[in-house]
Write an enzyme that holds these catalytic residues in place. Sequence first.
Site, PDB file in Angstrom:
ATOM      1  N   CYS A  29       0.851  -1.188   0.000  1.00  0.00           N
ATOM      2  CA  CYS A  29       0.000   0.000   0.000  1.00  0.00           C
ATOM      3  C   CYS A  29       0.887   1.238   0.000  1.00  0.00           C
ATOM      4  O   CYS A  29       2.014   1.205   0.494  1.00  0.00           O
ATOM      5  CB  CYS A  29      -0.902   0.000   1.240  1.00  0.00           C
ATOM      6  SG  CYS A  29      -2.128   1.317   1.197  1.00  0.00           S
ATOM      7  N   CYS A  36      -4.353  -0.635  10.053  1.00  0.00           N
ATOM      8  CA  CYS A  36      -4.446  -1.622   8.970  1.00  0.00           C
ATOM      9  C   CYS A  36      -3.517  -2.801   9.218  1.00  0.00           C
ATOM     10  O   CYS A  36      -2.346  -2.782   8.833  1.00  0.00           O
ATOM     11  CB  CYS A  36      -4.132  -0.981   7.623  1.00  0.00           C
ATOM     12  SG  CYS A  36      -4.306  -2.178   6.287  1.00  0.00           S
ATOM     13  N   CYS A 291     -22.348 -11.208   5.021  1.00  0.00           N
ATOM     14  CA  CYS A 291     -21.883 -12.434   5.703  1.00  0.00           C
ATOM     15  C   CYS A 291     -21.832 -12.252   7.216  1.00  0.00           C
ATOM     16  O   CYS A 291     -22.164 -13.176   7.974  1.00  0.00           O
ATOM     17  CB  CYS A 291     -20.518 -12.830   5.159  1.00  0.00           C
ATOM     18  SG  CYS A 291     -19.233 -11.566   5.358  1.00  0.00           S
ATOM     19  N   ASP A 313     -11.089 -12.719   3.423  1.00  0.00           N
ATOM     20  CA  ASP A 313     -10.191 -11.559   3.457  1.00  0.00           C
ATOM     21  C   ASP A 313      -9.617 -11.330   4.863  1.00  0.00           C
ATOM     22  O   ASP A 313      -8.496 -10.863   5.032  1.00  0.00           O
ATOM     23  CB  ASP A 313     -11.062 -10.375   2.993  1.00  0.00           C
ATOM     24  CG  ASP A 313     -10.427  -9.044   3.207  1.00  0.00           C
ATOM     25  OD1 ASP A 313      -9.221  -8.949   3.044  1.00  0.00           O
ATOM     26  OD2 ASP A 313     -11.168  -8.100   3.525  1.00  0.00           O
TER      27      ASP A 313
HETATM   28  S1  SF4 Z   1     -15.247 -14.788   8.645  1.00  0.00           S
HETATM   29 FE1  SF4 Z   1     -15.192 -13.631   6.735  1.00  0.00          FE
HETATM   30  S2  SF4 Z   1     -16.847 -14.505   5.499  1.00  0.00           S
HETATM   31 FE2  SF4 Z   1     -17.213 -15.117   7.664  1.00  0.00          FE
HETATM   32  S3  SF4 Z   1     -18.543 -13.522   8.541  1.00  0.00           S
HETATM   33 FE3  SF4 Z   1     -16.452 -12.897   8.965  1.00  0.00          FE
HETATM   34  S4  SF4 Z   1     -15.901 -11.533   7.247  1.00  0.00           S
HETATM   35 FE4  SF4 Z   1     -17.687 -12.720   6.611  1.00  0.00          FE
END
Ligand code: SF4
Length: 449
Positions: A29, A36, A291, A313
């Site tokens: 970055c 971060c 999610c 991620d």
């Molecule tokens: S682990 Fe990843 S995919 Fe599962 S709820 Fe958390 S951010 Fe979303």
Amino acid sequence: MLVNITPAVRKSEAPPGFHLLSKPTGAACNLDCKYCFFLSKDVLYPNERLRMSDEVLEGYIKQLLESHRTPIVTVAWQGGEPTLMGLDFYKRSIEYVAKYRRPDQKVEYTFQTNGVLIDDEWAAFFKEHKFLIGLSVDGPKEIHDQFRVTKAGNGTFDQVMRGFQYLGKHGVDYNILCTVNAANEDHGREVYRFLRDELQAEWIQFIPIIERATQETLPLANLGWSERPGGQRILYTQAGNLVTERSVKPDGYGRFLIDVFEEWVRKDVGRVYVQLFDVTLEAYFGSYKLCIHAPTCGYGPAIEHNGDVYSCDHYVEPDYKLGNIAETHLLDMVASPQQRKFGTDKATTLTKQCLNCDVRFLCNGGCPKDRFVNSLDGEPGHNYLCAGLKAFFDHVNPTMKTMVQLIRGNRFPAEIMEMYAAKDFKGGRNDPCYCGSGNKFKRCHGRAG
Ligand code: SF4
Ligand code: SF4
């Protein structure tokens, strides 16, 4: 050859679609935002140039398109900072999409950026290919500049705003991604008003900053996650039950959200989309698009610059690596027992407190990465943010239920604003009516009968 890999799993047995986040520059970055932790992920790839090669790019696009049975496929770029790849990389990505897209597939592009490098050329490209830009802004200058800083430690607000102007000049669609952290948790309304009024944001996502640490790692973690000359590096992993001083506090998160909600519900329903408010309303209809508050997850893997794929991620760490697209087709990784278990564990590992919680249908225990404290009855694996989440969901529940009734009655949820205006009206019968008609209250909404 990476493009010759074919999936082993039968497509009918794999998820029809998923949302893969692509990190073409890995952790690299041009900024040094203090919270971060992703900056530390370069430890995973020592001595590597963190740039996606053309071969990986082509293989990734091909496998992504092959994997989907949904009519729309999203190519989602993220970082690190994806603009560091240079524009030609994304021009080639468009060519690969054209080469591998099935005629029945529509491809959409999203691009998460700090905005600093955006200029006329980038903005024109984004506009031409209908990219949806996610711009990271934490609030007005004095708030934004607390943590979102350059490598030299200077605030980045002015540079971000310059990039933002280019987006506006070219009419590029954008969302705002705003973190909620120790510096802005007490300024929900101020931050929201800034994003709405100054940045004209119509779609806002708030992301709580939670940087986990252990007793041993906390002092280093508090210093930040980037490389420091001669400094000791640690790889951020989802471990430890302490948090850095930059992290949002549980009740602070709840307060922030409630503060924003109280403004939004009076003025902006149907006009400004705040992601969490939107998904909360949808949860009453049994639909979960985010999610974090869905019963299960596992459909948001991440791909690194070299083709390594991880469960999420937030879990770019060795134990959650699913493979590499040079050896295993993306679809096989998404459909793998390891990844399916990752997703269902979200539901099967809930604490008793969550299982008995009256807002579980809205919250579902939150993200597993945040489940590192004890529940009220001492059970480990409970969500750090619980107090704030519970306060927020309890607070919005009566209003959301009214909005649900409006929708079920084929009315607009935005009618809730008028109900609030009536509730808030403190004037007398001869004062102008709250609805803005210009008539006296007694001759307008205050009329008897
Ligand atoms: S682990 Fe990843 S995919 Fe599962 S709820 Fe958390 S951010 Fe979303
Ligand atoms: S509010 Fe707390 S107890 Fe309720 S589901 Fe969410 S994390 Fe669990």
